[in-house]
Design a protein around this motif. Sequence first.
Motif, PDB file in Angstrom:
ATOM      1  N   SER B  52      40.663  31.353  44.434  1.00 55.80           N
ATOM      2  CA  SER B  52      41.368  32.573  44.796  1.00 55.80           C
ATOM      3  C   SER B  52      41.223  33.634  43.702  1.00 55.80           C
ATOM      4  CB  SER B  52      42.844  32.232  45.003  1.00 55.80           C
ATOM      5  OG  SER B  52      43.476  33.304  45.608  1.00 55.80           O
ATOM      6  N   GLY B  53      40.974  34.838  44.099  1.00 60.13           N
ATOM      7  CA  GLY B  53      40.913  35.939  43.145  1.00 60.13           C
ATOM      8  C   GLY B  53      39.551  36.151  42.522  1.00 60.13           C
ATOM      9  N   LYS B  56      35.762  37.452  46.437  1.00 62.90           N
ATOM     10  CA  LYS B  56      35.023  37.233  47.689  1.00 62.90           C
ATOM     11  C   LYS B  56      35.342  38.324  48.717  1.00 62.90           C
ATOM     12  CE  LYS B  56      36.982  33.196  48.333  1.00 62.90           C
ATOM     13  NZ  LYS B  56      37.930  33.026  47.231  1.00 62.90           N
ATOM     14  N   SER B  57      36.646  38.554  48.907  1.00 62.78           N
ATOM     15  CA  SER B  57      37.040  39.576  49.880  1.00 62.78           C
ATOM     16  C   SER B  57      36.575  40.952  49.428  1.00 62.78           C
ATOM     17  CB  SER B  57      38.557  39.594  50.052  1.00 62.78           C
ATOM     18  OG  SER B  57      39.006  38.370  50.555  1.00 62.78           O
ATOM     19  N   THR B  58      36.626  41.177  48.127  1.00 62.04           N
ATOM     20  CA  THR B  58      36.184  42.460  47.599  1.00 62.04           C
ATOM     21  C   THR B  58      34.719  42.700  47.953  1.00 62.04           C
ATOM     22  OG1 THR B  58      37.729  42.176  45.776  1.00 62.04           O
ATOM     23  CG2 THR B  58      36.011  43.839  45.498  1.00 62.04           C
TER      24      THR B  58
END
Lengths: 257, 266
Positions: B52-53, B56-58
């Motif tokens: 997490s963090g 990836k989403s970015t």
Amino acid sequence: MNEKIKKWLYPTIAAIIFIGIWEAAVRSFNFFEFILPPPSDVAMYIWNATLDGSLPSAICVTLKRLLIGYAIGLVIGIPVGMMCSRFTIVKDTVGILALGLQALPSVCWVPLAIMWFGQEESAMLFVVVMGTVWSLILATEHGVSNIPPIYLRAARTMGSKGLHTWIHVIAPAAFPSILGGMKQGWAFAWRSLMAAEIYVTILTGFGLGQLLHYGRELMEMNQVIGVMCVVIAIGLIVDKVLFSPLESSLRRRWGID
Amino acid sequence: MSLHTELQNVTAKLVVEGVCKSFNSANGRVDALQDINLRVNEGEFVCLVGPSGCGKSTLLNLVAGLDKPDKGIISVDEAPVSGPGRDRMVMFQEHALFPWLNVFDNVMFGLKLKPNLTDSERREVAKFYLNLVGLDKFAKSSIHELSGGMRQRVALARSLAPNPRILLMDETFGALDALTREQLYGELQQIWQKRKKTILFVTHNIREAVCLGDRVVLFSPHPGKIVQIFDIDLPRLRDINDPALTALSSEITATLKHQIGANVAE
Ligand SMILES: Nc1ncnc2c1ncn2[C@@H]1O[C@H](COP(=O)(O)OP(=O)(O)OP(=O)(O)O)[C@@H](O)[C@H]1O
Ligand SMILES: [Mg+2]
């Protein structure tokens, strides 16, 4: 038994029993008529006033004020509410103003309206608009600001932008909140218009409030109660015809309970 | 444009070159991505995994054009990405379907924005994709009447409908139960084989990544970087419970743990 019939049957029976008790009580205790007339007298008044046209014309005058004022309130309130959510500067000015003025019972606008517009139609419209517009601004602003950002991102990736996003995403997404504001605005406008009509004589037209007022002046209690019944009926009809279907279709779609 | 060309398989090459992205937050600057280089071939299924963090989403948002990189270039078939576009559709973790529209109209939303199609063609296309995800019977349903798995299938149909070249999926199955997820792995692989999309799939479930991806890209956090890329040569269609797949994902998990351990030690 059919659910639909049940839904209508019970209130009807309750109303008949209530009216029956009322009629029986008035007849057996022999009240003075100007204290409490029997429902049959009230019905007579409504019948006669309908025939001589005074009641229908008062209903028209009042509804016209209400509908025009309410429409103006919607047309101003919703876009301004959207601007509040979009521009911080509008929110910090108009938004704060709306917050303050919404707390003011809309009847309080009546004296000011009379001073500004005189005993005219425009004064009544002003009162109705003031009753409607602040609730709508706040509800719209709240609704738009609380749209889950993911809807907007999804819309953007599918090529929606600008006006298309406002019409096809933001407006429907905020609609539940806007509908709440519309209901509240309606309630405020309706109550304040009645108060205003009772409180001041408007020279350009006789509304339901004025009929109520003159009923008292002439000690015509059956007129007073007859008009009250009409006012209740209008309130119920608007709720059942306008808001309830909108709300239930919203519930069905969104699955809100 | 005819219905036939509209339903043709299209795909694209995705190139990410030297991309950096940082955010300013209350706790100071966060380097979400640092010097990311990645090439994804036409029709390739690439999974991004990492704790997490790690950004990836970015990265997915940058490829989608919802955000802009501080440095570097992202290009689709040699054309640099400058904003959202119909050639790249995104599926989010929450389904992001519009509750005020029914299933069919949700699938139609993106299609209506696509020019050069007649309305009846659009309806045909929407039907085609609802059929593809097996939900043609639910066209008139409200979103809230569907199960979580069905919602994600509608979301998949909605993303596929404008016929993007690249499909971006961000932990799309994260909120579903294991059984539904397993079923969707199969369906997604089949649809991908039929439609030949280039897919970038974010997850933090390594088994999921190994099950779906041609390649698995391992990220490490603070700053977000690519640590290692694994080629997955298992035959398709893959079953998540296949022993070979399990063995391979354990291996990658070990690398990941080692990576995090090294980071903590630093
Ligand atoms: N809009 C933002 N503003 C500030 N910081 C952000 C923003 N978006 C992401 N970040 C930061 O960037 C880093 C990477 O975030 P990102 O969401 O890409 O991680 P992720 O790999 O998708 O994690 P997860 O698996 O939890 O979804 C995180 O440290 C996060 O706090
Ligand atoms: Mg994420």
